[in-house]
Structures are given as structure tokens and as C-alpha cells.
Design a protein around this motif. Sequence first.
Motif, short mmCIF file in Angstrom:
data_model
loop_
_atom_site.label_atom_id
_atom_site.label_comp_id
_atom_site.label_asym_id
_atom_site.label_seq_id
_atom_site.Cartn_x
_atom_site.Cartn_y
_atom_site.Cartn_z
N ALA A 85 0.83 -1.20 0.00
CA ALA A 85 0.00 0.00 0.00
C ALA A 85 0.87 1.25 0.00
O ALA A 85 0.58 2.23 -0.71
CB ALA A 85 -0.91 -0.01 1.23
N ILE A 141 2.11 1.82 -3.52
CA ILE A 141 1.12 2.40 -4.42
C ILE A 141 0.82 3.84 -4.06
O ILE A 141 0.71 4.71 -4.93
CB ILE A 141 -0.18 1.55 -4.38
CG1 ILE A 141 0.02 0.31 -5.23
CG2 ILE A 141 -1.37 2.33 -4.88
CD1 ILE A 141 0.38 0.60 -6.66
N LEU A 181 -5.32 0.76 0.30
CA LEU A 181 -5.53 0.32 -1.09
C LEU A 181 -6.99 0.46 -1.50
O LEU A 181 -7.31 1.02 -2.55
CB LEU A 181 -5.07 -1.13 -1.26
CG LEU A 181 -3.56 -1.34 -1.24
CD1 LEU A 181 -3.23 -2.82 -1.33
CD2 LEU A 181 -2.91 -0.59 -2.40
N GLU A 182 -7.88 -0.06 -0.65
CA GLU A 182 -9.29 -0.01 -1.02
C GLU A 182 -9.81 1.43 -0.94
O GLU A 182 -10.71 1.81 -1.69
CB GLU A 182 -10.10 -0.95 -0.13
CG GLU A 182 -9.73 -2.42 -0.32
CD GLU A 182 -9.78 -2.87 -1.78
OE1 GLU A 182 -10.72 -2.50 -2.50
OE2 GLU A 182 -8.85 -3.60 -2.19
N LEU A 224 -8.08 4.03 -1.76
CA LEU A 224 -7.67 4.63 -3.03
C LEU A 224 -8.61 4.22 -4.15
O LEU A 224 -9.02 5.03 -4.97
CB LEU A 224 -6.24 4.19 -3.39
CG LEU A 224 -5.11 4.84 -2.60
CD1 LEU A 224 -3.79 4.18 -2.95
CD2 LEU A 224 -5.04 6.33 -2.91
N ARG A 225 -8.97 2.94 -4.15
CA ARG A 225 -9.86 2.44 -5.18
C ARG A 225 -11.21 3.17 -5.09
O ARG A 225 -11.76 3.63 -6.07
CB ARG A 225 -10.06 0.93 -5.01
CG ARG A 225 -10.63 0.25 -6.25
CD ARG A 225 -11.26 -1.08 -5.88
NE ARG A 225 -10.32 -2.04 -5.32
CZ ARG A 225 -9.59 -2.87 -6.06
NH1 ARG A 225 -9.64 -2.84 -7.37
NH2 ARG A 225 -8.80 -3.75 -5.48
N ARG A 266 -8.61 4.49 -10.10
CA ARG A 266 -8.62 3.20 -10.78
C ARG A 266 -8.67 3.43 -12.28
O ARG A 266 -8.89 4.54 -12.74
CB ARG A 266 -9.79 2.34 -10.31
CG ARG A 266 -11.12 3.02 -10.47
CD ARG A 266 -12.28 2.11 -10.15
NE ARG A 266 -13.48 2.92 -10.22
CZ ARG A 266 -14.27 3.17 -9.18
NH1 ARG A 266 -14.01 2.65 -8.02
NH2 ARG A 266 -15.34 3.92 -9.33
N VAL A 297 -4.24 -0.05 -8.37
CA VAL A 297 -4.30 -0.47 -6.97
C VAL A 297 -3.86 -1.92 -6.80
O VAL A 297 -3.17 -2.27 -5.87
CB VAL A 297 -5.73 -0.26 -6.44
CG1 VAL A 297 -5.91 -0.92 -5.09
CG2 VAL A 297 -6.02 1.22 -6.34
#
Lengths: 249, 288
Positions: free
Chosen positions: B37, B40, B102-103, B105-106, B111, B210
Motif C-alpha cells: 500500500a 502504491i 488500497l481499497e 484509493l480504489r 482506478r 491499486v
Amino acid sequence: MLEATDLMVFYENMLALNNISISCRDNQIVGVFGANSAGKSTLMYSLSGIMLDIRKKEKMAGGERITLTGQLTFQGKDIMDMKPSDRARAGIVLCPERRRLFKESSVMENLRIGGYLATKAQARESLDYVMTLFPALQKMTKRLAGFLSGGEQQMVAIGRALMAQPKILLLDEPLMGLSPLMQATLIRAVKKIQEQSDISIIVSEQYARPVFPIVDYAYILENGAAVMEGTREELMDNPDVKSAYFGMS
Amino acid sequence: MEILVYGTINSVSLALMGLGFAMVYGISRVPNFAHGALYIICGFVTWTILQKLGLPYVVAIFLSLAVNGILGILMYRFILIRVRGMNISEIISSYAIGLAILEGLRYGGFRGMTYTLPVFMEGMVFIGGVPVDYHRIIMVIVGILLVGGLWLFTHYTRLGLALQGMAQDERAALMLGIDSDFMAMLAMGFGAVLAGVAATMILPLGNIVVESGYHVLIMSIAVCIVGGLGSWIGAFFAAFIIGFAQILTVVFIGSHFQMVVALLAIILTLILKPSGLFGQQKELEDRV
């Protein structure tokens, strides 16, 4: 210089240190003698603050509940709740039981890690001092600490502790498992440290005999309590001490 | 020759991914499952600074590395410090942080294929008849410089030596005045910066997605397990083993087996030599 009053340590309900009061004056060598599990290491850990770290780790892991009570002062200041790293910075440096060298690092690296708290000039000076104190180390600076003999490792351990600019050096069983010859060498070195600097030293050992000639004052621990104390001369003349700790009757 | 050139490039990129993870684990014994994470997020931060704020690329890179370092330090200071020493909790909380990032960011709209970073230098050269672009060459150079730099740092500086000491015996280091919580925090910051360096080197070669956060995490774990957990030198060598194995697989078997190599390496290492190439047996019990 360092003064502990009514120090008590419990591991759960087991009493590891029972009302111990000990003190070490400036530039004195104090001996702490006692059998296994008499509380020597617990005392050393409590003085150096490592006990606080052990307590924290045990608490996190849900292990033994460790309780510490009593007073501890160093140079007149209360240090009972001081973190171990801060105590080292203040000048209380422990050279632990079984040496605990950084085995994968070279001798020189061990010494330089020991000099973490020192300024560059101090580190250089201490390094020179360690090398004159233990000339045997001069030839093995590049060797990995894990491959040294027990005596050599102990020299590195004491040297490493000296690099940390101690005001008081706590030596926990420095002679354990060493040959009588090596023991004599190390004891001479400890005496030299006292003579050539103003460092105070507390040394714990199971067998009093090799260390006794250099101590100024000594405590004898049994089951976590100090059962006897006195200057070297006082203890030497005590018949109980003679039979129990020197094997003489 | 192709195998040699692309094997080296692949290996160095794996090493870049794994170094941060290995370093953090080696020093503080915290398996940082948020490593991917952090990787990213560094890519997205760089992208944002570059595209939205319009700052020069170099500035953007250094800013995002700094952001990453601070993020790592904060993560340790406010979350991981409470669970350090409890292996399962470390894994759960660091993985949770990673997932959240991560999620998040998504969810936040990062994305798709629109996020790319420019390469450092356009163009390519031929090495032994194999075309290689400049960016990949820069990556290999940076990777090797980084490893050299890390080696010098841990062997010759006061801080590096203290970290080395703490990695070997935390309590002994504590006796010498090395504050383990502070050092672990620094290590976490370093690890995050290393993840960022990996991101700035590798991400310009593709899209920032991601999913590659998970990929990076798996690869760094693979590299660290094969190399021996906690030994970043081991991780570096393991990166070469896995890196070349992957390229050989791509050439001789098929590119969709590439990912299997890393996972197979983990399993084989755990069966044959659980302590890894450079790890020690005593670490066996705290293996994840």
C-alpha cells in the motif's frame, strides 16, 4: 551515586527481590554474591531499567505480571520510572549475563554500536582505552563476535559497555564459564577500570572467591534478600561467609 | 543474452520491492503488510503532485518520498507501537492499514488506466543486441547504488550500526542506550521510503493500479522468505534467484506462469530450508 531502597520485584506472586537496599558510592566496586536464582540478575535488571522493558513485553504478550516497588536514585535523582535507554544515557550501563554480544557483527562493530551515545571524540578515546585495557582484542577487530571464545567475548562485552560512557558499570556474572586464568585477567581489568577512571562498578557473581579481592563492599543475596553486607574486611572475618562462599571452615 | 539482461532488470525491480519489507522486519521484527500500500500510495502522491500541482518531476518524487516516510512513521507511532512484539496483531493491524489504504484509493476513484508516470529518460540502447530503454538502465543503477548505500549505512554510520545492533538483540541494544521504539519508528520510515523508491523506479514502466499493491506485497514476501526473513542482503540475493527464475519461466514455459514462480519459491523454501538463504534457525518460530 546509585542507591536502591526497599527494592521489591514480584513475578506474579513470586517474590524475586525482597526489600533489598543497596548503594554504590563514587568509584567504588560493589560485589553482589549469591547462588542461582538468588536474585542477582533481577537486581541488575532493576537497576538498569531493563526490568521495565521486560515488564512491558510480558504485559503485551499477556505473560507474567511483574511488579516493582521501592526507591531508586542515581546521583540524587529519582530514576524509578526512567526508561532503560535514558538510564544508559544518564550513565548506568549494564553488561548483561551471558554477554549478549551482537554475534553477526565484528568486534569493532560491536564496540562502535556500544559507542552509540558517545560523541566522536569520546568514542575514539574510549576505543583506545578498551584496546589498551584488553590488548588481546587488537588483533581480532575484524572477527565476528559470535566466533570468539568465552573470555574474548566477555572482553568485548565489557569494552562495549565502556564505549557507552558509563558512570556506573553493572557487570552481571562476568566470569561465568571462564577458565581461572581468564577470570584473573578480567578481574585485573575491572580493577584497572576503577583505578584509571572515576567509574563505579557493581559486579555480581555466583562464586565470591575470584572477585572478592577487588571489591570495596559486598552484599550477599539469598532467596531475593540481602542476608549479609559489609566491607571486604568485615565479610572476610565472618565465619558464616567463609564457610558458605569460600568453601573454608 | 535476453535472459541475462531482462533477468537482471527483473531481479533488481524485485529487490527494490523487497528491500523495504526486509529492512523493517530485520530491524523491528514487524512484518509490514502495508508495504504494498505504501508503494502504491507513493505512486499516486507523485502523480497528484505532478499533474494537479504541476511541480517538476524531481520535486514531486522527493516530496512523495518524504510523504511516504512520514506516513510510515505515523503508522508506527500511532498504531503499530501498541502491538509490537505480538506477531499476530502486527500482521492483522499492518494488513488492515494496507487494505484500508488500497481499497480507500480504489474507492476514491484512483482506478483504471489513466494514471501513469513519465519515464525518466526516453529512448533505448542495445546491450548485446537486446533493446533496453534508458529508464530500466537507470532503475538497475539506482537499485545497485541503493544496496551499496544501505550496506555502507549499516556498517559505517552511528545510526546504521545502532539499527544493526537492534536487529540482532533489541534488549542488548537497549542496555547501550539505543531506544528501541524510536529506532523501530525510524526503520518503519526508512522502509516506507524504500517502498517509495521502488514505486518511483518501477511505476513509470506501466500504469499505476491499486492491484499492483497486492502484487508488490506478495513479491516482497516471497523475496524475504527465500532470502531469509530479516536479512536484507539475503533478500537482495533472493531477488536475483526469483528474478531469473521468472524470466526463464517466461521464456521457456509461458508468461502466465510468471507469478507461480514466486509462490512456488515460497513453498519450496519453507519445505526445504525454512530459515531461508541467510536467515537463522532461531527465527523459525516467528515465521509468518
